[in-house]
Design an enzyme around this catalytic site. Structure first.
Site, mmCIF file in Angstrom:
data_model
loop_
_atom_site.group_PDB
_atom_site.id
_atom_site.type_symbol
_atom_site.label_atom_id
_atom_site.label_comp_id
_atom_site.label_asym_id
_atom_site.label_seq_id
_atom_site.Cartn_x
_atom_site.Cartn_y
_atom_site.Cartn_z
ATOM 1 N N ASP A 1 -10.466 2.044 -3.682
ATOM 2 C CA ASP A 1 -10.969 1.621 -2.339
ATOM 3 C C ASP A 1 -12.463 1.664 -2.389
ATOM 4 O OD1 ASP A 1 -8.468 1.242 -1.025
ATOM 5 O OD2 ASP A 1 -8.425 3.335 -0.002
ATOM 6 N N ASP B 1 0.864 -1.146 0.118
ATOM 7 C CA ASP B 1 0.001 -0.169 -0.070
ATOM 8 C C ASP B 1 0.870 1.060 0.264
ATOM 9 O OD1 ASP B 1 -2.404 1.562 0.040
ATOM 10 O OD2 ASP B 1 -3.273 0.218 1.442
#
Length: 693
Positions: free
Chosen positions: A497, A433
């Site tokens: 997301d 990430d």
């Protein structure tokens, strides 16, 4: 100079001289004409685009190279030193140009290549051959587009809503998309497209450019009154970021150019084929990520139960997300302390990893290596490891700072920690990430994004070299780092997301211009999305996730038995169809109804399509479903995929007869006349299979 022609898959790139080659044509293959046969036609064209546009070539737009030396300015006039060509008509090839300007103290190497699919790559390398330092300000790659390219398409976006298309006229002047976020960005354009008026997925002529770079970048289109229009891209450099001493070189990232005579889909196919050929992937396991199921709650019993439910539904990989390492009970602390939290995991992650593998699933783990929390043992011990100025720290985002990976000690620490954990837990997968933009980056007193990006690439490359079977996902607060630079080193991207299937329909449609389905993470979320709050039926969520690297991000311990059974059916369907979904050609219909989308993936013998009704229609009767990309001369059996669309999603009067059982129709009929469409209610989808007989 006899014209040089690279040609493949219906595309041609034509260069001629004298001197540094000029690009005369990028577009449709010109047929068997070659050499002197082209000279009369080329002479009648508007001025050609210099390979590296400059005023010495009568180019008065943005220069391809900009820079200078302290105390003097000497415009560059290149002299061709060498030209190497390795090309086969119809199969592409390479052109390498070596040029220099002794007075300006620079040497240039330009590399062009066309692959067998007609995709063009370009990069330049400039070397300082003088004693004084050369301050490089910009170096971009460009190709011309003709006057008939009158529209531009690019993309913007934000967190959880990436790849929002925007169109504008391709007028005189510059249309520039400049990114200074230190990563590709939620608003990163990905592809800058020029096309003929009204171009779509299946019609019109289009040209597109993409810079394979994960740091600051620029894509621009320019039209000047006295010369050709162009598309260009490259790294966006900050003042003082690249200063070349004598003998030092700077090489641009690879820049990709694609052309199509029949709309966006063909241009997209060239990009997909190139990536698939460069980095073939094994079967893509259906993945469960625990983030939206448990967040920072890492109670072992709860995770074991979640793993049991996942395995029973047919899931093949379990990924433990954020919260497993020291001090990480929320997002305010612990980043950088890459040791398993002994207070939460007294026996390490082994009980969970062993249980997951006994269930027949792979095991993966989340990291955010490039970031650090100020509230961490790492930063307390090494405050000078932040990418910034120690006396004035960069503004924090998400309680985070950025680690300076170009600092050898920080790089070595991360490599040791990642390597150790991958080895100890025999990790199959890493979710990598990157959850913030990079603000005020300073490395050794100069702007630091260039060095940071290269160090990230080195870290990924070294980790993969030590663990060849390891798969890595690039996540960056969702889809904020999606480019061919990161995809050269990773196996998939986290597309967004947002697991809201309504928004995902568009996000995946447009991200998919650049990224093939098997590399786009696409998960079945919870019945009510945790970001948007929207509630959607399982069938619609699953039909959306079907057309990517399918996964699940939902607390399955809260699901009913009926929901678990339906989810298992969709996962089984995905496994049955993924030989098509993850290898076929993506096609998107220019469907006339703006309230619905029609898309698919096709191989020569099989195809899978989805018809998604997003919102309510104005028309009572839906438009026919014209299935693109099929062999017009072939005959196909057409059937509704299982699980079938629930009858409650369609008024009884609207169910077409063909849905009652398989029918056989030609590819020409399916592509031109199409199938009668059911009147689906909003946020429902129909999955259709076709198979050649």
């Amino acid at each position: 100079m006899t014209p040089l022609i690279l040609s493949a898959a219906g595309t041609a790139l034509v260069l001629d001289g004298p001197g540094l080659p000029r690009v005369r044509h990028f577009g449709a293959d010109l047929g068997p004409a070659a050499g002197s046969d082209l000279l009369p036609a080329l002479a009648s064209l508007t001025p050609a685009l210099p390979l590296l546009p400059a005023q010495a070539d009568n180019w008065y737009g943005r220069p391809g190279l900009s820079g200078g030396r302290a105390g003097e300015h000497w415009p560059v006039r290149w002299t061709l030193d060498r030209l190497d060509v390795d090309a086969t008509p119809g199969r592409g090839g390479t052109v390498t140009v070596v040029a220099s300007d002794a007075r300006a103290g620079l040497e240039l190497v330009s590399e062009l290549a066309m692959d067998a699919g007609g995709l063009v790559t370009m990069r330049h390398t400039v070397t300082n051959t003088a004693a004084s330092p050369y301050r490089l300000e910009g170096l971009t790659c460009a190709l011309p587009v003709p006057a008939r390219a009158g529209e531009l398409l690019d993309f913007t976006g934000r967190w959880a809503l990436e790849k929002v298309p925007q169109r504008t006229a391709f007028a005189q002047g510059v249309w520039s998309r400049e990114n200074r976020r230190g990563r590709t960005g939620h608003d990163g354009t990905g592809l800058l497209v020029a096309g003929t008026e009204g171009f779509g997925f299946r019609a019109g002529e289009v040209w597109a450019v993409h810079a394979a770079w994960s740091g600051n970048h620029v894509h621009y289109a320019e039209r000047v009154p006295e010369g050709p229009a162009l598309l260009a891209a490259g790294e966006l450099l900050e003042p003082g970021e690249i200063v070349l001493a004598e003998g030092e070189s700077y090489r641009t990232p690879l820049v990709y150019f694609t052309w199509s005579g029949s709309g966006l889909d063909e241009a997209s196919t060239r990009l997909h084929d190139h990536l698939r050929a460069a980095r073939p992937l094994p079967v893509r396991p259906v993945t469960l990520n625990n983030w939206e199921a448990t967040y920072f709650d890492h109670g072992l019993d709860r995770l074991l139960e979640l793993a049991d439910k996942a395995a029973a539904a047919g899931i093949e990989r379990f990924v433990l997300d954020d919260g497993w390492f020291r001090h990480r009970r929320d997002d305010g602390a612990g980043l950088g302390d890459w040791y398993v939290d002994e207070g939460v995991w007294p026996n390490g992650l082994h009980p969970l990893a062993e249980h997951v593998r006994k269930l027949g699933m792979q095991f993966g783990l989340w990291f955010e290596p490039e970031m650090v929390n100020p509230d961490s043992d790492l930063l307390r011990a090494h405050p000078d490891w932040v990418l910034g100025q120690s006396e004035r720290m960069p503004p924090p985002q998400r309680h985070q700072q950025v680690l300076d990976l170009a600092r050898p000690e920080a790089y070595d620490y991360l490599l040791e920690r990642l390597d150790s954990l991958v080895s100890e837990y025999e990790l199959d997968y890493i979710k990598w990430d990157h959850n913030r933009d990079i603000a005020e980056p300073v490395h050794d007193g100069v702007p630091g994004v260039h060095a940071q990006t290269l160090a990230t690439y080195r870290l990924l490359d070294e980790l993969r070299a030590r663990h060849p079977g390891l798969e890595i996902e690039s996540c960056s607060s969702g889809g904020a780092r999606i480019d061919f630079g990161i995809l050269a080193r990773t196996d998939r991207v986290w597309t967004s997301d947002s697991n809201d299937a309504f928004d995902r329909q568009a996000i995946q449609r447009w991200t998919g211009l650049l990224v093939p389905p098997e590399r786009m993470g696409s998960h079945v979320g919870a019945p009510q999305d945790h970001n948007s709050g929207r509630s959607l039926p399982l069938a619609f969520r699953a039909a959306t996730a079907l057309f990517g690297h399918m996964g699940v991000e939902w607390d399955l311990t809260s699901a009913s038995e009926a929901e678990l059974e339906e989810l298992a059916e969709w996962i089984a369907l995905h496994k049955r169809l993924r030989p098509v979904l993850h290898a076929g050609r993506v096609v998107r219909a220019d469907h006339p109804d703006p309230t619905a989308l029609l898309h698919g993936v096709v191989l020569p013998e099989r195809g899978v399509f989805a018809y998604a009704q997003l919102t309510s229609r104005v028309a009572i009767g839906p438009a026919p479903l014209r299935l693109p990309g099929l062999d017009p001369a072939g005959t196909y059996e057409v059937r509704v995929a299982v699980p079938k669309t629930p009858a409650s999603n369609m008024p009884q009067w609207s169910t077409p007869q063909w849905m009652a059982g398989p029918v056989r129709l030609s590819g020409a009929v399916l592509g031109e006349l199409g199938l009668p469409a059911p009147a689906l209610r909003p946020t429902t989808a129909l999955v259709i299979e076709v198979e050649k007989v």
